[in-house]
Design a protein around this motif. Structure first.
Motif, mmCIF file in Angstrom:
data_model
loop_
_atom_site.group_PDB
_atom_site.id
_atom_site.type_symbol
_atom_site.label_atom_id
_atom_site.label_comp_id
_atom_site.label_asym_id
_atom_site.label_seq_id
_atom_site.Cartn_x
_atom_site.Cartn_y
_atom_site.Cartn_z
ATOM 1 N N THR A 84 -29.246 -23.070 -3.113
ATOM 2 C CA THR A 84 -27.913 -22.609 -3.501
ATOM 3 C C THR A 84 -26.936 -23.771 -3.501
ATOM 4 O OG1 THR A 84 -26.157 -21.016 -2.983
ATOM 5 C CG2 THR A 84 -27.258 -22.045 -1.125
ATOM 6 N N PRO A 91 -19.942 -25.400 -8.965
ATOM 7 C CA PRO A 91 -20.474 -24.161 -9.535
ATOM 8 C C PRO A 91 -20.319 -23.002 -8.557
ATOM 9 C CG PRO A 91 -22.253 -25.633 -8.866
ATOM 10 C CD PRO A 91 -20.997 -26.421 -8.740
ATOM 11 N N LYS A 92 -20.227 -21.801 -9.114
ATOM 12 C CA LYS A 92 -20.003 -20.620 -8.278
ATOM 13 C C LYS A 92 -21.019 -19.514 -8.588
ATOM 14 C CE LYS A 92 -15.040 -21.434 -7.672
ATOM 15 N NZ LYS A 92 -13.662 -20.875 -7.812
ATOM 16 N N LYS A 93 -22.253 -19.936 -8.828
ATOM 17 C CA LYS A 93 -23.285 -18.958 -9.135
ATOM 18 C C LYS A 93 -23.736 -18.220 -7.871
ATOM 19 C CE LYS A 93 -27.737 -18.397 -11.442
ATOM 20 N NZ LYS A 93 -28.874 -19.076 -12.115
ATOM 21 N N THR A 94 -24.078 -18.980 -6.816
ATOM 22 C CA THR A 94 -24.534 -18.350 -5.574
ATOM 23 C C THR A 94 -23.987 -19.100 -4.364
ATOM 24 O OG1 THR A 94 -26.557 -19.679 -5.341
ATOM 25 C CG2 THR A 94 -26.711 -17.630 -6.634
ATOM 26 N N GLN A 149 -20.226 -15.571 -7.940
ATOM 27 C CA GLN A 149 -20.886 -14.439 -8.579
ATOM 28 C C GLN A 149 -21.744 -13.639 -7.606
ATOM 29 O OE1 GLN A 149 -22.920 -15.663 -12.231
ATOM 30 N NE2 GLN A 149 -21.487 -17.368 -12.436
#
Length: 359
Positions: A246, A179-182, A203
């Motif tokens: 994170t 995932p690349k949210k934070t 992001q």
């Protein structure tokens, strides 16, 4: 969270206020040997007439020290640099109206930008050289092979001059499928790792640094651009104010153990005994169960025999917090044939990318 620039006190060379006490003057006709003896006696010397006179004295000082001190091993090179640092910082230049008071001197914008309320003062010659180099980098920018745009590092901020570890990280980011949210960039410096992560689709990147110049410089550099909405900054040690878990924590720490107390700039090169234990302890609190901890390092300390200990290996062996997913390496480019330092060890140097996960 975003702390305003006005809340942060910038690190800069402390201005020396000129007193009535007479300083020894140095110009082209001065006796170099007698001047160096004064420096060795702890007495300051003021460069006059031409900027190049300071360069001449520094060169003669280097020659003098090389006659007395061997500089063959890595440790001997460190000792030579320490002696040179001590004596060269007794060589002074005068600043008048934010300009160097000698002829044919470089124009350095930092003198006005960093000292708006002090127009007349003294600085050491090495400090002036550092300000001059930094101003050129800040104005002209620095190309890196992993970013489309140039970096414009603020004074007193670490920026990469070697890129092997950045290329290693960039190649890993290309293959990253999580995932690349934070993400959190610990010790953001000039921002290169954070900008790499944004380039690869993250992001939001939360960056911290205990160097105020890094935070001030990045706030100025990003301004109100799109990047400023992708990268959030906090001035603080290690993780600063970022408490939320994170999926990715990135750390490019210093690669050499400190042998003496650290000043502001040395903290980007040398680490003290508490850095890694504190980092791993805090990282454990903030890494999501399936998250990854990525650390850039080097075998530099081992091949130069500064220490046999490797802080990441030590954590994996006895920390009980993380396990190794992968260790990627890349050989460092050999030193230039023009360098005068003995850098044979560079043929053995490798940069390392450690990917750790929770146990």
């Amino acid at each position: 969270m975003r702390r305003m620039i006005t809340d942060i006190q910038i690190n800069k060379p402390e201005p020396i206020i000129k007193t009535e006490k007479r300083l020894e003057l140095f110009q082209r006709s001065s006796d170099v040997k007698q001047t160096i003896k004064r420096l060795e006696a702890g007495k300051a010397v003021l460069i006059t007439a031409f900027y190049s006179n300071g360069l001449v004295l520094l060169k003669e000082l280097q020659i003098h020290l090389k006659r007395r001190m061997p500089s063959k091993t890595f440790q001997e090179q460190r000792e030579f640099r320490a002696a040179y640092h001590k004596l060269s910082n007794l060589i002074l230049l005068e600043i008048v109206d934010h300009k160097l008071d000698v002829k044919k001197a470089p124009s350095i914008g930092w003198l006005e930008k960093l000292y708006p309320e002090t127009s007349n003062f003294l600085l050491t010659f090495p400090q002036v050289q550092g300000l001059n180099s930094s101003w050129q980098w800040y104005q002209n920018g620095i190309n890196t092979p992993v970013l489309r745009n140039k970096l414009h590092p603020y004074y007193g901020t670490y920026f990469p001059t070697r890129f092997d570890h950045l290329i290693l990280f960039d190649n890993w980011l290309k293959r990253y499928e999580g995932p690349k949210k934070t993400a959190i960039d610990v010790g953001i410096g000039s921002g290169v790792l954070a900008f790499q992560m944004v380039k690869h689709g993250f992001q939001k990147v939360f960056g911290t640094d205990n160097n105020p110049n890094a935070i001030v410089g990045l706030q100025e550099f990003m301004g109100d651009s799109k990047m400023s909405r992708k990268v959030a900054l906090d001035y603080g040690t290690l993780f600063g104010a970022w408490d939320n878990p994170t999926e990715l924590i990135v750390f490019n720490p210093p690669w050499l153990p400190a042998k003496q107390p650290l000043d502001n700039l040395d903290g980007a090169i040398y680490y003290d005994k508490n850095l890694f234990p504190s980092f791993f302890k805090e990282a454990k609190k903030r890494l999501l169960p399936d998250g990854k901890l990525v650390i850039m390092f080097s075998n530099l300390a081992q091949i130069t025999e500064v220490t046999k200990a490797h802080p990441i290996e030590k954590e994996l062996a006895s920390g009980g917090r993380f396990q190794l997913e992968a260790r990627l390496t890349r050989s460092v480019k050999t030193a230039s044939d023009k360098t005068k330092r003995d850098l044979n060890w560079r043929s053995k140097e490798e940069v390392e990318l450690w990917i750790l996960t929770n146990k």
